[in-house]
Each structure stands twice: as structure tokens, then as C-alpha cells.
Design a protein around this motif. Structure first.
Motif, PDB file in Angstrom:
ATOM      1  N   VAL A  28       0.955  -1.369   0.176  1.00  0.00           N
ATOM      2  CA  VAL A  28       0.017  -0.061  -0.132  1.00  0.00           C
ATOM      3  C   VAL A  28       0.830   1.222  -0.044  1.00  0.00           C
ATOM      4  O   VAL A  28       0.634   2.255  -0.742  1.00  0.00           O
ATOM      5  N   LEU A  29       1.853   1.284   0.795  1.00  0.00           N
ATOM      6  CA  LEU A  29       2.883   2.563   0.822  1.00  0.00           C
ATOM      7  C   LEU A  29       3.419   2.614  -0.420  1.00  0.00           C
ATOM      8  O   LEU A  29       3.704   3.512  -0.750  1.00  0.00           O
ATOM      9  N   ALA A  30       3.973   1.426  -1.268  1.00  0.00           N
ATOM     10  CA  ALA A  30       4.735   1.524  -2.264  1.00  0.00           C
ATOM     11  C   ALA A  30       3.634   2.269  -3.550  1.00  0.00           C
ATOM     12  O   ALA A  30       4.087   2.951  -4.198  1.00  0.00           O
ATOM     13  N   VAL A  31       2.375   1.632  -3.534  1.00  0.00           N
ATOM     14  CA  VAL A  31       1.420   2.303  -4.464  1.00  0.00           C
ATOM     15  C   VAL A  31       1.197   3.925  -4.189  1.00  0.00           C
ATOM     16  O   VAL A  31       1.240   4.448  -4.984  1.00  0.00           O
ATOM     17  N   ALA A  32       1.142   4.208  -2.758  1.00  0.00           N
ATOM     18  CA  ALA A  32       0.870   5.436  -2.661  1.00  0.00           C
ATOM     19  C   ALA A  32       2.086   6.462  -2.709  1.00  0.00           C
ATOM     20  O   ALA A  32       1.951   7.606  -3.717  1.00  0.00           O
ATOM     21  N   VAL A  36       2.625   9.562  -5.538  1.00  0.00           N
ATOM     22  CA  VAL A  36       3.255  10.843  -5.122  1.00  0.00           C
ATOM     23  C   VAL A  36       4.156  11.012  -6.049  1.00  0.00           C
ATOM     24  O   VAL A  36       4.367  12.346  -6.549  1.00  0.00           O
ATOM     25  N   ILE A  37       5.079  10.098  -6.403  1.00  0.00           N
ATOM     26  CA  ILE A  37       6.262  10.570  -7.135  1.00  0.00           C
ATOM     27  C   ILE A  37       6.015  10.813  -8.689  1.00  0.00           C
ATOM     28  O   ILE A  37       6.289  11.815  -9.312  1.00  0.00           O
ATOM     29  N   VAL A  38       4.861  10.301  -9.180  1.00  0.00           N
ATOM     30  CA  VAL A  38       4.214  10.469 -10.347  1.00  0.00           C
ATOM     31  C   VAL A  38       3.725  11.940 -10.640  1.00  0.00           C
ATOM     32  O   VAL A  38       4.055  12.729 -11.378  1.00  0.00           O
ATOM     33  N   VAL A  39       2.944  12.407  -9.559  1.00  0.00           N
ATOM     34  CA  VAL A  39       2.225  13.942  -9.323  1.00  0.00           C
ATOM     35  C   VAL A  39       3.488  14.493  -9.148  1.00  0.00           C
ATOM     36  O   VAL A  39       3.562  15.607  -9.654  1.00  0.00           O
ATOM     37  N   LEU A  75      14.350  12.660  -6.071  1.00  0.00           N
ATOM     38  CA  LEU A  75      15.292  11.260  -5.807  1.00  0.00           C
ATOM     39  C   LEU A  75      14.938  10.848  -4.698  1.00  0.00           C
ATOM     40  O   LEU A  75      15.324   9.293  -4.628  1.00  0.00           O
ATOM     41  N   ILE A  76      15.001  11.496  -3.664  1.00  0.00           N
ATOM     42  CA  ILE A  76      14.853  10.794  -2.101  1.00  0.00           C
ATOM     43  C   ILE A  76      13.706   9.699  -2.135  1.00  0.00           C
ATOM     44  O   ILE A  76      13.730   8.831  -1.618  1.00  0.00           O
ATOM     45  N   ALA A  77      12.682  10.510  -2.523  1.00  0.00           N
ATOM     46  CA  ALA A  77      11.136   9.641  -2.780  1.00  0.00           C
ATOM     47  C   ALA A  77      11.382   8.455  -3.611  1.00  0.00           C
ATOM     48  O   ALA A  77      10.875   7.310  -3.127  1.00  0.00           O
ATOM     49  N   VAL A  78      12.098   8.392  -4.500  1.00  0.00           N
ATOM     50  CA  VAL A  78      12.535   7.412  -5.491  1.00  0.00           C
ATOM     51  C   VAL A  78      13.412   6.142  -4.812  1.00  0.00           C
ATOM     52  O   VAL A  78      13.078   5.219  -4.766  1.00  0.00           O
ATOM     53  N   GLU A  79      14.321   6.708  -4.084  1.00  0.00           N
ATOM     54  CA  GLU A  79      15.167   6.108  -3.276  1.00  0.00           C
ATOM     55  C   GLU A  79      14.367   5.379  -2.060  1.00  0.00           C
ATOM     56  O   GLU A  79      14.460   4.028  -1.807  1.00  0.00           O
ATOM     57  N   VAL A  80      13.272   5.816  -1.336  1.00  0.00           N
ATOM     58  CA  VAL A  80      12.436   5.478  -0.348  1.00  0.00           C
ATOM     59  C   VAL A  80      11.507   4.181  -0.966  1.00  0.00           C
ATOM     60  O   VAL A  80      11.344   3.157  -0.291  1.00  0.00           O
ATOM     61  N   LEU A  81      11.262   4.526  -2.111  1.00  0.00           N
ATOM     62  CA  LEU A  81      10.379   3.458  -3.036  1.00  0.00           C
ATOM     63  C   LEU A  81      11.438   2.293  -3.156  1.00  0.00           C
ATOM     64  O   LEU A  81      10.950   0.965  -2.963  1.00  0.00           O
ATOM     65  N   ILE A  84      11.252   0.264   0.060  1.00  0.00           N
ATOM     66  CA  ILE A  84      10.213  -0.488   0.044  1.00  0.00           C
ATOM     67  C   ILE A  84       9.985  -1.807  -0.895  1.00  0.00           C
ATOM     68  O   ILE A  84       9.775  -2.701  -0.415  1.00  0.00           O
ATOM     69  N   THR A  85      10.634  -1.481  -1.937  1.00  0.00           N
ATOM     70  CA  THR A  85      10.578  -2.592  -3.169  1.00  0.00           C
ATOM     71  C   THR A  85      11.556  -3.656  -2.541  1.00  0.00           C
ATOM     72  O   THR A  85      11.270  -5.061  -2.684  1.00  0.00           O
ATOM     73  N   ALA A  86      12.654  -3.164  -2.249  1.00  0.00           N
ATOM     74  CA  ALA A  86      13.920  -4.156  -1.882  1.00  0.00           C
ATOM     75  C   ALA A  86      13.181  -5.093  -0.233  1.00  0.00           C
ATOM     76  O   ALA A  86      13.584  -6.230  -0.320  1.00  0.00           O
TER      77      ALA A  86
END
Length: 158
Positions: A28-32, A36-39, A75-81, A84-86
Motif C-alpha cells: 500500500v505504501l509503495a503504491v501511494a 506521489v512520485i508521479v504527481v 530522488l529521495i522519494a524514488v530511493e524510499v520506493l 520498500i521494493t527491496a
């Protein structure tokens, strides 16, 4: 009833339920975060286009620093994603990724630091110390990881 309650709170069953909950929550957090990253990416591109469009745009100094701050935040948001993915892939928190994300966040803070801070010395010392300690931690994690597995370079295709 006692048997049902007992089975739910059985250590193995309870840990299995908790693990499922963690994985669902991480999804759920990854999707959210993905949304957020797309927007944020669209907003950043629009903001960059608006900053570049007028010929008298301030792309030096504060204007550039502001855009870099937004880009690094994304970039930080992408790293957090990625963190979560890892976690979803390996079911562990990868400390190396967390430390790299923290270093990126500190680098962003240093880059966007306003020069007109009243007493910058304590903040600069604190940021410097945080960078040194996080870098040392990152190095130690990399070194420990390198001892257990051979690191591959970009040209290794094994």
C-alpha cells in the motif's frame, strides 16, 4: 473459543499474520508513494518548464538551488520506493539503501542551505558530523557486504 484465541496468538501463527500485514502495508505504501512520485514529477516538469520559458528566468543562484532541491527531493522519494521494493522482494530492510537515502537527504539539505542563516556554525557542524558518520556507516556496511559476497563491477556479466 479459547482454542481459537490460543491459535491466533500462537507464536508461529501470529508472526505469520504479522508478516502478511507488513507485506500488505508495504505494498500500500509503495503504491501511494508511486502516485506521489508521479504527481511530483509532473509538477517538477511543469515548474521547470515555467522557469525556463521566460528568457529572463533566474536559473542561476536561488532559482537553480530551488529546482535542484525539488529534483533531489524527488530522488529521495524514488530511493524510499526502492527501499520498500527491496523489503518486499527480500523481506529484510537493506541498511545500505537506507544509508544511501539518508546521505542523499543530507546532501540535499547542504545544497539548499540558505546562506542567510543567523548562526550557521552549529548547523554546519551537525550536518558535517552526520555526513561523516553516515558515510562511515555506509562504508562499514559495504565492507561487510563485500566480505560475504564478491562485488561485481559494471563490466562483470556473470
Amino acid at each position: 473459543m479459547h482454542r481459537l484465541v490460543s491459535s491466533v496468538f500462537n507464536d508461529n501463527h501470529f508472526l505469520e499474520l504479522l508478516g502478511r500485514f507488513e507485506r500488505v502495508l508495504a505494498r500500500v505504501l509503495a503504491v501511494a508513494l508511486g502516485l506521489v512520485i508521479v504527481v511530483a514529477t509532473v509538477r517538477l516538469l511543469v515548474h521547470m518548464a515555467q522557469a525556463v520559458y521566460p528568457t529572463d528566468a533566474n536559473l542561476v543562484g536561488d532559482g537553480l538551488i530551488h529546482l535542484l532541491g525539488e529534483l533531489l527531493t524527488l530522488l529521495i522519494a524514488v530511493e524510499v520506493l526502492q527501499n520498500i521494493t527491496a523489503y518486499l522482494r527480500h523481506h529484510i530492510i537493506q541498511l545500505e539503501l537506507v544509508l544511501a537515502t539518508a546521505l542523499t537527504a543530507l546532501a540535499r539539505k547542504v545544497i539548499v542551505l540558505k546562506p542567510d542563516i543567523e548562526d550557521p556554525a552549529p548547523l554546519i557542524v551537525a550536518l558535517g558530523a552526520a555526513i561523516v558518520f553516515l558515510s562511515a556507516g555506509y562504508w562499514m556496511v559495504r565492507k561487510a557486504h563485500g566480505q560475504t559476497t564478491k562485488a561485481r563491477g559494471p563490466n562483470d556479466h556473470h
